[in-house]
Motif scaffolding. Structure first.
Motif: not given
Length: 348
Positions: A2, A4, A25, A324
């Motif tokens: 993902r 974000a 991250t 996220y």
């Protein structure tokens, strides 16, 4: 994978457990992996970790709105709080919230032999009762149910205040320069590895802060205070430093500066918007917290069957929305919680 807020996360669908363990991250994960690789290859040198310790410390200071000279670095919340608990006067009266996370309350309770007393009161009554106590120790956002303390009321009370930001910093904008102590762990909403934590000490509170874990890294020059006496601690909050967990600090140095550069009001609006949308779908009022605590027959089982990763705390399912989290996570949770006839309620 993902994306974000400009970063990538390898977070699985239905992950709503940041209040237990944040997902790093990709940049942070790679920083830790690179640090492990250097260690494994015999290329690591101990002084190399001074820079990440400094970078993470600086970002924590920025996140709570204090000068970096006020911030001590450590590996966990309770050892940092213990330096405050050891420094309060004999017979001090400490007020905590009912159901408070024990890393905040236990260090003070352990001082009972000195006549230190710890009293628990409902969270919504702390501000009105604070003036009758010497110190209030409380999490800004409660671990069990996401309830938010009355910061303005505590600030106006005149009592000394220790705030734990472990469940708030990273999604809840803070300006806590007024607080006597601010402590927080990195491995939840700050998306850093476990083994990173910080304590900010207001200069006026130094008289109630005792460096009981004094060590070489708390010295005025850590690489010159590794041997021999006399005691020569740093002249600022580094005097309360604990020896750093190096790999954790390598990750924290990647995670915290990134979060400090975000618009945390936008992060709050995103996370709280999802949490309040879940409550609305269940016919419950909004609470303005990124943490939702749900009680009901079979709730935890239904969430697990739907692939929702969350926690059970104080007998209730605890769901946590972070930067996220997305609409798919929300829809999955709503579907699980509205399936069947079991009664749903939120803990207040």
């Amino acid at each position: 994978m993902r994306t974000a807020f400009g970063e990538k996360f390898d977070v699985p669908p239905g992950y709503l457990n940041t209040a237990s363990l944040g997902i790093p991250t990709l940049t942070t994960a790679n920083a830790v992996a690179a640090s492990v690789s250097r260690w494994a290859a015999g290329q690591a040198d101990a002084p190399d970790y001074d820079l990440p310790v400094r970078q993470a410390r600086t970002a924590f200071a920025e996140l709570i709105g204090v000068p970096v000279e006020r911030v001590a670095s450590g590996s966990g919340v309770s050892p940092l709080v213990a330096q405050v608990a050891a420094g309060v006067p004999d017979g001090a009266r400490v007020l905590v919230a009912e159901g408070e996370f024990t890393s905040v309350s236990f260090p003070f309770a352990a001082q009972a032999a000195r006549g230190v007393t710890v009293t628990a009161a409902p969270l919504d009554r702390l501000a009105e009762r604070a003036a009758d106590f010497d110190l209030v120790a409380v999490a800004v956002v409660q671990s069990a149910d996401g309830a938010v303390v009355d910061l303005d009321g505590l600030r106006a009370s005149g009592a000394r205040v220790l705030l734990d930001v472990s469940q708030s910093l990273g999604w809840f904008p803070h300006d806590l320069a007024w607080a006597d102590w601010v402590v927080g762990a990195g491995y939840k909403w700050l998306l850093a590895p476990r083994g990173s934590a910080w304590l900010a000490v207001r200069p006026e509170a130094a008289d109630w802060t005792l460096p009981v874990a004094a060590n070489w890294y708390a010295g005025d020059d850590p690489w010159k205070t590794v041997y021999d006496l006399p005691l020569r601690l740093a002249p600022d909050a580094r005097a309360y430093d604990l020896s750093p967990a190096w790999l954790a600090q390598a990750g924290a140095a990647a995670a915290l500066p990134w979060i400090a550069g975000l618009d945390l009001a936008a992060v709050r609006d995103h996370a709280v918007g999802l949490a309040d949308a879940l409550l609305a779908a269940l016919g419950l009022p909004p609470r303005g917290s990124a943490i939702v605590s749900i009680a009901g027959e079979g709730v935890a089982e239904r969430l697990a069957e739907a692939g929702i990763r969350c926690a059970t705390r104080a007998g209730r399912a605890r769901l946590a929305f972070h930067l996220y989290s997305d609409e798919n996570d929300l829809d999955r949770a709503i579907s699980a919680l509205t399936r069947g006839n079991g009664q749903i309620s939120e803990s207040i």
